[in-house]
Design an enzyme around this catalytic site. Structure first.
Site, PDB file in Angstrom:
ATOM      1  CD  GLU A 243      -3.229  -0.925   1.948  1.00  0.00           C
ATOM      2  OE1 GLU A 243      -3.233  -0.009   2.778  1.00  0.00           O
ATOM      3  OE2 GLU A 243      -4.187  -1.707   1.795  1.00  0.00           O
TER       4      GLU A 243
ATOM      5  CD  GLU B 173      -3.813  -6.011   3.615  1.00  0.00           C
ATOM      6  OE1 GLU B 173      -4.677  -5.227   4.069  1.00  0.00           O
ATOM      7  OE2 GLU B 173      -2.599  -5.826   3.712  1.00  0.00           O
TER       8      GLU B 173
HETATM    9  C1  BGP Z   1      -4.563  -2.260   5.007  1.00  0.00           C
HETATM   10  C2  BGP Z   1      -3.220  -2.611   5.550  1.00  0.00           C
HETATM   11  C3  BGP Z   1      -3.196  -3.617   6.638  1.00  0.00           C
HETATM   12  C4  BGP Z   1      -4.439  -3.665   7.506  1.00  0.00           C
HETATM   13  C5  BGP Z   1      -5.726  -3.435   6.738  1.00  0.00           C
HETATM   14  C6  BGP Z   1      -6.934  -3.208   7.599  1.00  0.00           C
HETATM   15  O1  BGP Z   1      -4.537  -0.902   4.727  1.00  0.00           O
HETATM   16  O2  BGP Z   1      -2.362  -3.072   4.528  1.00  0.00           O
HETATM   17  O3  BGP Z   1      -2.002  -3.457   7.329  1.00  0.00           O
HETATM   18  O4  BGP Z   1      -4.308  -3.042   8.671  1.00  0.00           O
HETATM   19  O5  BGP Z   1      -5.643  -2.375   5.842  1.00  0.00           O
HETATM   20  O6  BGP Z   1      -6.932  -1.889   8.063  1.00  0.00           O
HETATM   21  P1  BGP Z   1      -7.185  -1.496   9.555  1.00  0.00           P
HETATM   22  O7  BGP Z   1      -6.177  -2.218  10.323  1.00  0.00           O
HETATM   23  O8  BGP Z   1      -7.011  -0.010   9.607  1.00  0.00           O
HETATM   24  O9  BGP Z   1      -8.575  -1.914   9.854  1.00  0.00           O
END
Ligand code: BGP
Length: 459
Positions: free
Chosen positions: A159, A359
């Site tokens: 990201e 993800e």
């Molecule tokens: C993405 C990231 C992850 C993870 C996920 C969920 O942006 O790559 O590291 O955290 O989102 O987001 P959050 O943890 O803010 O709910």
């Protein structure tokens, strides 16, 4: 319609959110270890203690039937100060983790850098300093040498687009450095291109790709201004990153945005050649939701409700608004499975490269019942809807090689603490109390296991 037999059914984590052991066995500190956690959320010192539980965790992943495990390597375990001296214990930890996966036939998919820049590099300017680029290449060289015979799927930077757009929330940019944002971005893109090439030179049978967060966005209405806003947000949020990763070219709409915003960008011809020379083999991407935008006007203010991970506002170009057709998660993120399909189809039509979902998932409050069960039907429902759309996408001719939802096991959210859970496996701790950190299988664990066994034929 069937998915390929070798489809990579997996799940994801990242080092700083799952491992803990933040200062053990020679590990250096990363920007995540030294930042002030958001009020009410814990620090990243212990997380799910995967560092000490990795054997138990990988055994559970194997029991769930995972074909792939996407994890990241903490740069500071390998190179505690970001470059220079290598920490043998850190090298050993990931070697053991990789072997543990391979023992069960689980394909390791490795992210090289997931938000956790070494703090020593940050102290000398982080990505604003071109030396960080060299350090990243040095780090990559070590990883390819140590693990290249065993790891066949590599992801460069998780990201990068979110680090640029949401740096202060993620903890990766500092206030006062906004004017250097896109120059830093350029150095990261260059580092990535160099590492694509390095990977192909050092381990020709491995594959490597970028891992941005991509979602194609909607205009709020058919007003031409709303459509123009979407043209800008799609360029600034998505295509800037992928056009360079795949074609080595700066997206003209994103360049216009940078120019109008007054962002400095110093790029040489030689650097453009480097960007062109590094080619990815696939596009890995994270998808949680789409967002909806209207054009800027005097009375449009950034909308805090839409200003979640995905909804952005920039007064001069676009303003995120709520999409009235989509439901919300407990944490205010909109749920859009069809947008997942649209995003994949658009990406594939643009770049003609295989796609790997690294993800996708639902952050929710989970409850342990008296009998110890965790009935996360809402998560099953979310995943079912997205996998159904994935199947439609493949049916439409898109080459999708794997699906790794977030997250394999509960871990700490980027900024919303431990109670925002995503895992198939529950970790017994909360924000304030580490409890016994024991692992418990959620209902989604059993559901995903069955789905993998039947290769999602039932959907
Ligand atoms: C993405 C990231 C992850 C993870 C996920 C969920 O942006 O790559 O590291 O955290 O989102 O987001 P959050 O943890 O803010 O709910």
């Amino acid at each position: 319609m069937s998915l390929p037999k070798n489809f990579l059914w997996g799940a994801s984590t990242s080092a700083y959110q799952v491992e803990g052991a933040y200062n053990e066995d020679g590990k250096g500190l990363s920007v995540q270890d030294v930042k002030d956690p958001f009020p009410g959320t814990p620090n990243f010192n212990v997380c799910s203690d995967h560092y000490h539980h990795y054997k138990e965790d990988v055994a559970l992943f194997a029991e769930m039937g995972l074909k792939a495990y996407r994890f990241s390597i903490a740069w500071t375990r390998i190179l505690p100060t970001g470059s220079g001296e290598v920490n043998p214990k850190g090298v050993e930890f990931y070697s053991n983790l990789i072997d543990e996966c391979l023992k069960y036939g689980i394909e390791p998919i490795v992210t090289m850098y997931h938000f956790d820049l070494p703090n020593e590099l940050d102290k000398v300017g982080g990505w604003t300093n071109p030396k960080t680029m060299d350090a990243f290449v040095e780090f990559a060289t070590i990883l390819f040498k140590e693990y290249g015979t065993r790891v066949k799927y590599w992801l460069t930077i998780n990201e990068q687009n979110m680090m640029i757009l949401y740096g202060p929330i993620i903890g990766t940019t500092k206030p006062g450095q906004e004017h250097l944002l896109y120059q830093s971005n350029h150095y990261m893109l260059l580092a990535q291109a160099k590492v694509f090439k390095l990977c192909h030179d050092m381990i020709p049978d491995a594959k490597i790709g970028p891992a941005p967060n991509i979602s194609v966005n909607y205009p709020h209405t058919s007003k031409p201004e709303d459509n123009l806003a979407v043209l800008y947000i799609n360029a600034v949020r998505n295509w800037l990153y992928l056009d360079i990763a795949v074609w080595g070219k700066y997206n003209p709409i994103a360049l216009d945005y940078m120019h109008k915003k007054g962002f400095k960008l110093d790029v040489s011809d030689e650097e453009m050649e480097i960007l062109k020379a590094g080619k990815p083999d696939f596009i890995a991407f994270n998808y949680y939701s789409t967002a909806t935008f209207e054009g800027p006007s005097a009375d449009v203010k950034p909308n805090p409700e839409a200003d979640q991970q995905i909804g952005l506002s920039d007064e001069a170009f676009y303003a995120g608004v709520k999409n009235e057709f989509l439901p919300f998660t407990d944490f205010g993120w909109q749920i859009d499975p069809l947008g997942f399909r649209t995003t994949m189809m658009e990406m594939y039509a643009r770049y003609h490269l295989p796609l790997l979902i690294t993800e996708n998932g639902l952050g929710a409050y989970d409850r342990v019942e008296e009998d110890g069960s965790i009935n996360d039907d809402y998560r099953i429902d979310y995943l079912k809807q997205h996998i159904t759309e994935l199947k439609h996408t493949v049916e439409a001719g898109v080459d999708v090689i794997g699906y790794c939802p977030w997250s394999a096991i509960d871990l700490i959210s980027t900024h919303q603490g431990f109670e925002k859970r995503y895992g198939f496996i529950y970790v017994n701790r909360d924000n304030d109390d580490l409890k016994d950190l024991s692992r418990m299988k959620k209902k989604s664990f059993f559901w995903y296991k069955e789905l993998i066994e039947e290769n999602a034929e039932s959907l």
